[in-house]
Design an enzyme around this catalytic site. Structure first.
Site, PDB file in Angstrom:
ATOM      1  N   ILE A  87      12.661   0.759 -29.406  1.00  0.00           N
ATOM      2  CA  ILE A  87      11.375   0.690 -28.695  1.00  0.00           C
ATOM      3  C   ILE A  87      11.209   1.849 -27.717  1.00  0.00           C
ATOM      4  O   ILE A  87      10.351   1.812 -26.835  1.00  0.00           O
ATOM      5  CB  ILE A  87      11.196  -0.671 -27.990  1.00  0.00           C
ATOM      6  CG1 ILE A  87      12.337  -0.967 -27.015  1.00  0.00           C
ATOM      7  CG2 ILE A  87      11.090  -1.784 -29.017  1.00  0.00           C
ATOM      8  CD1 ILE A  87      12.120  -2.256 -26.198  1.00  0.00           C
ATOM      9  N   GLU A 146      17.316  -3.748 -18.789  1.00  0.00           N
ATOM     10  CA  GLU A 146      16.612  -4.530 -17.782  1.00  0.00           C
ATOM     11  C   GLU A 146      17.253  -4.529 -16.403  1.00  0.00           C
ATOM     12  O   GLU A 146      16.578  -4.779 -15.404  1.00  0.00           O
ATOM     13  CB  GLU A 146      16.432  -5.969 -18.293  1.00  0.00           C
ATOM     14  CG  GLU A 146      15.298  -6.020 -19.282  1.00  0.00           C
ATOM     15  CD  GLU A 146      15.370  -7.168 -20.257  1.00  0.00           C
ATOM     16  OE1 GLU A 146      14.515  -8.046 -20.201  1.00  0.00           O
ATOM     17  OE2 GLU A 146      16.294  -7.183 -21.103  1.00  0.00           O
ATOM     18  N   LYS A 206      23.201  10.262 -21.476  1.00  0.00           N
ATOM     19  CA  LYS A 206      21.884  10.869 -21.314  1.00  0.00           C
ATOM     20  C   LYS A 206      20.793   9.801 -21.424  1.00  0.00           C
ATOM     21  O   LYS A 206      19.874   9.723 -20.617  1.00  0.00           O
ATOM     22  CB  LYS A 206      21.697  11.928 -22.409  1.00  0.00           C
ATOM     23  CG  LYS A 206      20.593  12.901 -22.139  1.00  0.00           C
ATOM     24  CD  LYS A 206      20.532  13.959 -23.237  1.00  0.00           C
ATOM     25  CE  LYS A 206      21.577  15.048 -23.002  1.00  0.00           C
ATOM     26  NZ  LYS A 206      21.464  16.116 -24.027  1.00  0.00           N
TER      27      LYS A 206
END
Ligand code: MOS
Length: 698
Positions: A468, A664, A592
């Protein structure tokens, strides 16, 4: 494209800072997002939304719209196909004239171009039989109810010991209420479907976090065999949870494709439409009571939550979940109550539950530290638990203290003067704040990986998972390389298609744990079956194995956040010139991309602290500020220096990679660090997000 990792030899690809495999495609504009898939002769859909919050559609006059050149169909409950399963009232649209919230889909116009469809939608005249609605969220309603369980299956209420007694006999107490507003996910790419219905077969190019979950749902709703539904999602421009559970926009596109059988339907929501039907973060009212002894050890912790849900479908967010495990406390109680309103259904938004819950808890911890006369870091360290109180299990790893210490060092916490309003530069009051973060390691069922040797030194690695925007394309390639003991150049990863083995949704920061474990298991099965010298066509398939350690350990990621806030004395403007985030998340697959997840999470935390608020007008039941002009999300000018790092953490229990989810955790706690800094700067404790200038000018 850099495919040569530093030391891409066996077992060392995990941890290498590879560039994104999909980077070149993305920056050259050739990575196909859902809407960009080429289909022949498409039609465009523009939805019709209800203008009332409750009642019935009395009449739909589509004559003028239908007469417009280019209009192919006007769809409503009069001509929509009957769905096979109508139990989910968020998804079972156009099945009757009933209206349950403002903005509900009540129809659609399908036309040769988007512009004609939109224009025609304005020509459809709709009249209503309006009923009284109730869209007023307040914590003192007399019809609050107790849900059976919370999102992700968590229990609704918990209680250990006699909280009230411990509270009334505590040496130090605090009792405050914190509120958080409705917020809407605003990924750059809106929700999009391209639906192709041909001879009973459906193909969906869909902007979703879960191809297989969309397939399951669509098959069920439309009474189709799963095999006849294919969902393709190669790239997604952000989801944050709003694309995690399927919403009615997908259903509307499929209904339209059936009605106009033979031509594909393209449907992308406008930005304004993103504020009506794709879920939102529920508003919360959270009362927190803390009691402590003379030494600053918690004796009582109570977290009582009231939040909103929709009458048509329950969504019960686990707002107080983190409070159940975060700190040691002699007694503890957490409760959740819901107000069911005539509104659209709340849903996932980055760290549902933990994000608003940790804002309240970590603000309360700051207030309590001050009452106990302790540095807020010291106060947290004093209340570090031995075990996870909720399960009684040891943590698989818990390095919150290391995060707090490392963060204090990097941020320059030492020597901080706790005096309020102690630092002023011109008209700017300057303060600093700290907060902790936590996010659980979720494991979702239902993922499988297939490995096939292609004979040219390369392996096909297949799973229907979705990237996503997090970097899953790259991270899964790295995991596959290590699992097979080859370099990344030997891996051909395929994801994002239900023609590939099933995968759980990209949600709950669970993707790498679940899919990566399946990759390791499939690689093990492949080696077991074909040895180290496979022949072309050799293949193996395996699912995510059970992890017996989930029974023996409590698994969570931890973080510490530090923020500097500058508040203008005259205008109340808040600037956050710098934040530090230190994370304990096990192994990092790709530094990264992890860095970018952490920065993204903290930026969303800053946004939650200072900007985001969907203003609902209860008279009509809709979000008034439904665009980027009035629903502010941070731009570069709002974001200062984001200093991000992580501590070394070896967690042998979580999964074969030793990783915890990272999507999250960045928003869990970071808003409180800013609120605490604002308090330190001004002496004003804002307990009502977002911290806007009006709350700081008195
Ligand atoms: Mo995330 S809110 O679990 O998709």
């Amino acid at each position: 494209m850099s495919t040569t990792a530093p030391g891409s030899a066996t077992g060392t690809v995990i941890g290498a800072p590879l560039d994104r495999i999909d980077g070149p495609q993305k920056v050259t504009g050739t990575a196909p997002y859902a809407y960009e898939h080429h289909v022949d002769n498409p039609l465009y859909l523009y939805p019709l939304h209800s203008d009332i919050a409750r009642g019935r559609v009395a009449r739909i006059d589509a004559g003028e719209a239908e007469a417009l050149p280019g209009v192919i169909a006007v769809i409503s409950h009069h001509n929509a196909p009957t769905l096979a399963d109508t139990r989910d009232r968020e998804l079972a649209i156009l099945q009757s004239d009933e209206i349950s919230f403002r903005g509900q889909y009540i129809g659609a116009v399908v036309a040769e171009t988007f512009e004609v469809a939109r224009h025609a939608a304005n020509l459809v005249s709709i009249s209503y039989d309006e009923d009284r609605h109730d869209a007023t969220f307040t914590p003192d309603r007399d019809d609050l109810y107790t849900p059976e369980q919370l999102n992700a299956g968590f229990p609704t209420d918990t209680e250990e010991g006699d909280v009230d007694r411990a509270f009334s006999s505590a040496a130090v107490t605090m009792d405050e209420t914190y509120t958080t507003p409705v917020e809407h996910n605003n990924p750059m790419e809106p929700h999009t479907s391209v639906a192709v219905w041909e001879a009973g077969d459906l193909t969906l190019y869909e902007s979703t976090q879960g191809t297989h979950s969309v397939r399951r749902l669509v098959a069920k709703l439309f009474g189709l065999d799963r095999e006849r539904v294919r969902v393709v999602t190669l790239h997604v421009g952000g989801g944050f949870g709003s694309k995690g559970l399927p919403h009615a926009n997908t259903v509307l596109a499929v209904i339209a494709a059936q009605v106009v059988e033979g031509r594909p339907i393209k449907f992308a929501l406008t930005r304004q439409q993103m504020f009506s039907c794709v879920g939102y973060r529920t508003p919360t009212v959270q009362r927190i009571r803390l009691g402590a002894d003379e030494n600053g050890r918690l004796t009582a912790t109570s977290h009582d939550v009231v939040e909103q849900t929709a009458k048509i479908k329950e969504f019960a967010e686990q707002t107080a979940y983190a409070t159940r495990t975060m700190y040691a406390t002699e007694t503890r109680r957490t409760t959740h109550r819901l107000a069911a309103l005539d509104v659209s259904v709340p849903s996932w938004m980055r760290a549902p539950g933990e994000a608003p819950g940790m804002y309240a808890l970590e603000s309360a911890m700051d207030e309590m530290a001050i009452k106990c006369n302790l540095d807020p870091i010291e106060f947290r360290i004093r209340n570090e638990p031995e075990l996870d109180a909720e399960t009684g299990l040891p943590y698989s790893s818990r390095n919150l203290v290391a995060c707090l210490r490392e963060g204090a060092e990097r941020f320059g916490w030492e020597g901080r003067d706790p005096t309020l309003r102690a630092r002023q530069e011109g008209r700017w009051l300057v303060g600093t704040g700290v907060a902790s973060g936590i996010y659980p390691v979720f494991r979702l069922p239902g993922s499988k990986v297939r490995i096939s040797y292609r004979g040219d030194g390369r392996y096909a690695m297949e799973i229907g998972a979705v990237d996503i925007g997090t970097g899953a394309w790259t991270a899964l390639t790295q995991i596959a390389a290590d699992a097979l003991g080859v370099g990344v150049e030997s891996i051909n990863l395929s994801i994002g298609d239900t023609d590939l083995p099933s995968a759980s949704v990209a949600g709950g920061s669970s993707g790498i744990t679940v899919w990566g474990s399946a990759i390791f298991e499939a690689a093990r099965a492949f080696r077991e079956r074909h040895g180290d010298d496979p022949a072309a066509g050799d293949t193996a398939e395996a699912g995510t194995p059970d992890n017996p350690d989930t029974e023996n350990y409590s698994m969570h990621a931890f973080a510490a956040y530090f923020a500097e806030a500058r508040v203008n004395e005259d205008t109340g403007e808040v600037r956050v010139p710098r934040m530090t985030g230190v994370f304990a998340v096990g192994n990092v697959i790709n530094p990264k991309m992890a860095r970018s997840q952490f920065i993204g999470g903290m930026t969303m935390g800053l946004s939650m602290a200072l900007h985001e608020e969907s203003l609902v007008d209860p008279r009509f039941g809709h979000v008034v500020n439904h665009d980027f002009a009035e629903y502010h999300i941070p731009t570069n000018a709002d974001v200062g220096e984001m200093d991000v790092t992580w501590v070394d953490e070896d967690d042998p229990h979580v999964n074969p990679m030793g990783t915890k989810g990272i999507g999250e955790i960045g928003i869990c706690g970071s808003p409180a660090a800013i609120a605490n800094a604002v308090y330190h700067a001004t002496g004003i404790r804002v307990r009502d997000l977002p911290i806007t200038p009006d709350k700081l000018i008195h």
